[in-house]
Design a protein around this motif. Structure first.
Motif, short mmCIF file in Angstrom:
data_model
loop_
_atom_site.label_atom_id
_atom_site.label_comp_id
_atom_site.label_asym_id
_atom_site.label_seq_id
_atom_site.Cartn_x
_atom_site.Cartn_y
_atom_site.Cartn_z
N ASP A 363 16.75 77.63 12.36
CA ASP A 363 16.90 79.07 11.47
C ASP A 363 16.03 80.01 12.10
OD1 ASP A 363 14.63 77.76 10.49
OD2 ASP A 363 15.24 77.44 8.65
N ASP A 364 15.18 79.59 13.29
CA ASP A 364 14.31 80.67 14.12
C ASP A 364 14.58 80.46 15.56
OD1 ASP A 364 11.80 81.28 15.31
OD2 ASP A 364 10.68 80.73 13.72
N LEU A 365 14.75 81.60 16.12
CA LEU A 365 14.96 81.87 17.50
C LEU A 365 14.14 80.76 18.43
CD1 LEU A 365 16.93 82.88 19.53
CD2 LEU A 365 15.55 84.78 19.69
N ALA A 366 12.83 80.82 18.07
CA ALA A 366 11.95 80.02 18.79
C ALA A 366 12.04 78.51 18.86
CB ALA A 366 10.48 80.15 18.27
N LEU A 367 12.61 78.21 17.56
CA LEU A 367 13.03 76.81 17.50
C LEU A 367 14.36 76.34 18.45
CD1 LEU A 367 12.54 76.10 13.57
CD2 LEU A 367 11.26 75.17 15.39
N VAL A 368 15.41 77.43 18.37
CA VAL A 368 16.40 77.21 19.27
C VAL A 368 16.09 76.98 20.55
CG1 VAL A 368 18.70 78.00 19.87
CG2 VAL A 368 18.06 78.17 17.55
N LEU A 369 15.10 77.99 21.08
CA LEU A 369 14.80 78.08 22.58
C LEU A 369 14.06 76.82 22.99
CD1 LEU A 369 14.09 81.84 22.75
CD2 LEU A 369 16.04 80.64 23.38
N GLU A 370 13.41 76.36 21.97
CA GLU A 370 12.36 75.11 22.28
C GLU A 370 13.45 74.05 22.24
OE1 GLU A 370 9.55 71.90 20.83
OE2 GLU A 370 11.09 72.92 19.30
N ALA A 371 14.41 73.71 21.42
CA ALA A 371 15.22 72.62 21.73
C ALA A 371 16.06 72.79 22.92
CB ALA A 371 16.27 72.75 20.31
N ASP A 372 16.65 74.04 23.38
CA ASP A 372 17.16 73.80 24.62
C ASP A 372 16.22 73.51 25.85
OD1 ASP A 372 19.38 75.90 26.36
OD2 ASP A 372 17.37 76.19 26.83
N GLN A 373 14.91 74.02 25.79
CA GLN A 373 14.16 73.54 26.58
C GLN A 373 13.64 72.08 26.70
OE1 GLN A 373 12.98 75.00 29.60
NE2 GLN A 373 14.16 76.67 28.55
#
Ligand code: NAD
Ligand code: MG
Length: 387
Positions: A363-373
Motif C-alpha cells: 500500500d506504499d510505493l516505497a514497499l513496491v519499489l523495495e520488493a521489485d529491487q
C-alpha cells in the motif's frame, strides 16, 4: 508518448498522424534509441524529447539544431515524470516496457490525465496503489492491451461498483497460445530467442514476445484485468484462441457473451483509447470473416506453461507478490534473450525467487519499489548460482 520508439509507440504515432486536426505531440520519450527518436522528432515536431542518458540527449540536441528544429531535449528518469504530468498534456500514452514505466505512468495518473495504459507491468506491480491514484485524481484510465480494451468495450459504460452488479459473471481472456502452442516441456527446453520472438499473429517488442511464448503475458494480463475491472482471479477464464480475432469477451448472467473482434492490429485499441467515447479511423483493414473462416478455442496448457499459474498465485497471494513475480520475470526474460537461460528455466527462476522472498503489504510505493529491487537481486543471485 512514453516509449515512443517501441512497437506500441510507433503504432500510436501512425494513428496520430492520420488525425492532425485532433492531436499534437507534446513530448516523445525513448530509452537509448536516439536515431529512431530523431526520425520521429523530424516528423512529429514535439516540444520536448527525452532520452535516458546525457550523452544521447546531447547528440540528439545537436542533430535537431542542425536540422533547424526547436524541440528541447531532456534526459533522465525525472524528465519522464515531468513530461507525463505537464500542464499542456491531455493524453499520455504509457508504452514503456517493464517496471521502468511505473513512475512516469503514475505521474500521469496523479496529474489526472487521460492515460492510455499499454505498460501492463506498471499496474501489475502496484495495482492497489495505482487504482487508488486513479480514483483520487479522476484520471481516465483506458486499457490499450488488446484483451482489456476488448473487455472494456464489452462492459457497460459505467462498470464501476463490481462486475456482479452489472450482471457480468465471467471475463473471458483470450490468448493466441504464442509460437509454442502444442509444445510439451521437453520440446520447449530447446527453443531459441528467435523462435520465441516470432509471434504468429502479433508483431511486438522482444520482452512481451517472450512473455507471450511462456504465457507469462497472459498471467500478467490476468492480474491487469483483476485491477482494471475489479475482478477476482476466479472470475477470469483464459481461453486459447489461435486466430486472435476475438480479443476477449464478457459473459453475462442472462447467458449473453459479448466479444470484441477485429484484425490483430494494435492500432484499433490505440485509436479507441485516443478517441473514446468517439471512434476514429485507425488505418486497420476491415475484418474479413470469410478469410478467417473459423474460430477455435481450447484451454491453456498450464503443465507446459507454468507461468500462467504462477501469476494467478501471485494475484491470490496479494501484497507485493505480483511485483516480485514481475521483477523476477523481467530478469529471467532478459537472461533468456541473452542466451544465459533456457526457456523452461524462466518459470523455474520466477517460482524459486518467489519462494525465497517475503510478501509484504503493497500500500506504499516505497514497499513496491523495495520488493521489485529485492526480487531483481534474488533473481540475479539465482542466475549466478546456475553458472
Ligand atoms: P518495445 O520494446 O517495442 O518498446 C519499449 C519502449 O520503451 C521503447 O520506446 C523504449 O525506448 C522504451 N524504454 C525501454 N526501456 C526503458 C527505460 N528503462 N526507460 C525509459 N524508456 C524505456 O515494447 P512494446 O512492445 O511497444 O511494449 C510496450 C508496453 O506495451 C509493454 O509493457 C507491453 O507489455 C505493452 N503491450 C505491447 C503490445 C504490443 O503489441 N507491442 C501489446 C499489448 C501491450
Ligand atoms: Mg495483450
Amino acid at each position: 508518448m512514453l516509449g515512443a520508439t517501441g512497437s506500441i509507440g510507433t503504432s500510436t504515432l501512425d494513428v496520430i498522424a492520420r488525425h492532425p486536426e485532433r492531436y499534437r505531440v507534446h513530448a516523445l520519450t525513448a530509452h537509448r534509441s536516439r536515431e529512431a527518436l530523431l526520425r520521429q522528432c523530424r516528423v512529429h515536431h514535439p516540444r520536448i524529447a527525452v532520452l535516458e542518458r546525457a550523452e544521447d540527449a546531447d547528440w540528439l540536441a545537436e542533430q535537431l539544431r542542425s536540422a533547424g528544429l526547436d524541440t528541447e531535449v531532456h534526459h533522465g528518469e525525472a524528465a519522464l515524470s515531468e513530461v507525463a504530468g505537464a500542464a499542456e498534456v491531455d493524453v499520455v500514452m504509457a508504452a514503456i516496457v517493464g517496471a521502468a514505466g511505473l513512475l512516469p505512468t503514475l505521474a500521469a495518473v496523479r496529474a489526472g490525465k487521460r492515460v492510455l495504459l499499454a505498460n501492463k507491468e506498471a499496474l501489475v506491480m502496484s495495482g492497489a496503489l495505482f487504482m487508488g491514484a486513479v480514483a483520487e485524481s479522476g484520471a481516465a484510465l483506458l486499457p490499450i492491451d488488446s484483451e482489456h480494451n476488448a473487455i472494456f468495450q464489452c462492459l457497460p459504460a459505467e462498470h464501476r461498483g463490481g462486475l456482479a452488479r452489472q450482471g457480468v459473471t465471467q471475463l473471458l481472456l483470450t490468448a493466441s497460445g504464442g509460437p509454442f502452442r502444442g509444445h510439451d516441456h521437453q520440446q520447449l527446453a530447446a527453443v531459441t530467442p528467435e523462435q520465441a520472438c516470432a509471434h504468429p499473429n502479433w508483431s511486438m517488442g522482444r520482452k512481451i514476445s517472450v512473455d507471450s511464448a511462456t504465457l507469462m503475458n497472459k498471467g500478467l494480463e490476468l492480474i491487469e484485468a483483476c485491477w482494471l475491472f475489479d475482478a477476482r482471479p476466479e472470475q477470469i477464464q483464459v481461453v486459447v484462441h489461435p486466430q486472435s480475432v476475438i480479443h476477449s469477451m464478457a459473459a453475462y448472467s442472462d447467458g449473453s457473451v459479448l466479444a470484441q473482434m477485429g484484425n490483430p492490429d494494435m492500432r484499433t485499441p490505440i485509436a479507441y483509447g485516443l478517441a473514446w467515447p468517439e471512434r476514429i479511423d485507425a488505418g486497420v483493414e476491415p475484418l474479413d470473416l470469410f478469410a478467417v473462416a473459423r474460430l477455435d478455442f481450447e484451454p491453456a496448457d498450464e503443465q507446459a506453461f507454468p507461468c500462467l499459474r504462477l501469476a494467478r498465485e501471485a494475484m491470490q497471494a496479494g501484497g507485493t507478490a505480483p511485483a516480485i513475480l514481475n521483477a523476477a520475470n523481467e530478469i529471467a526474460v532478459a537472461a533468456f534473450l541473452e542466451r544465459r537461460l533456457g526457456f523452461n528455466d524462466i518459470a523455474r527462476l520466477v517460482e524459486e525467487v518467489r519462494e525465497q522472498l517475503v510478501v509484504t503489504p503493497a500500500d506504499d510505493l516505497a514497499l513496491v519499489l523495495e520488493a521489485d529491487q529485492r526480487s531483481r537481486q534474488e533473481a540475479l543471485a539465482w542466475l549466478e548460482r546456475q553458472r
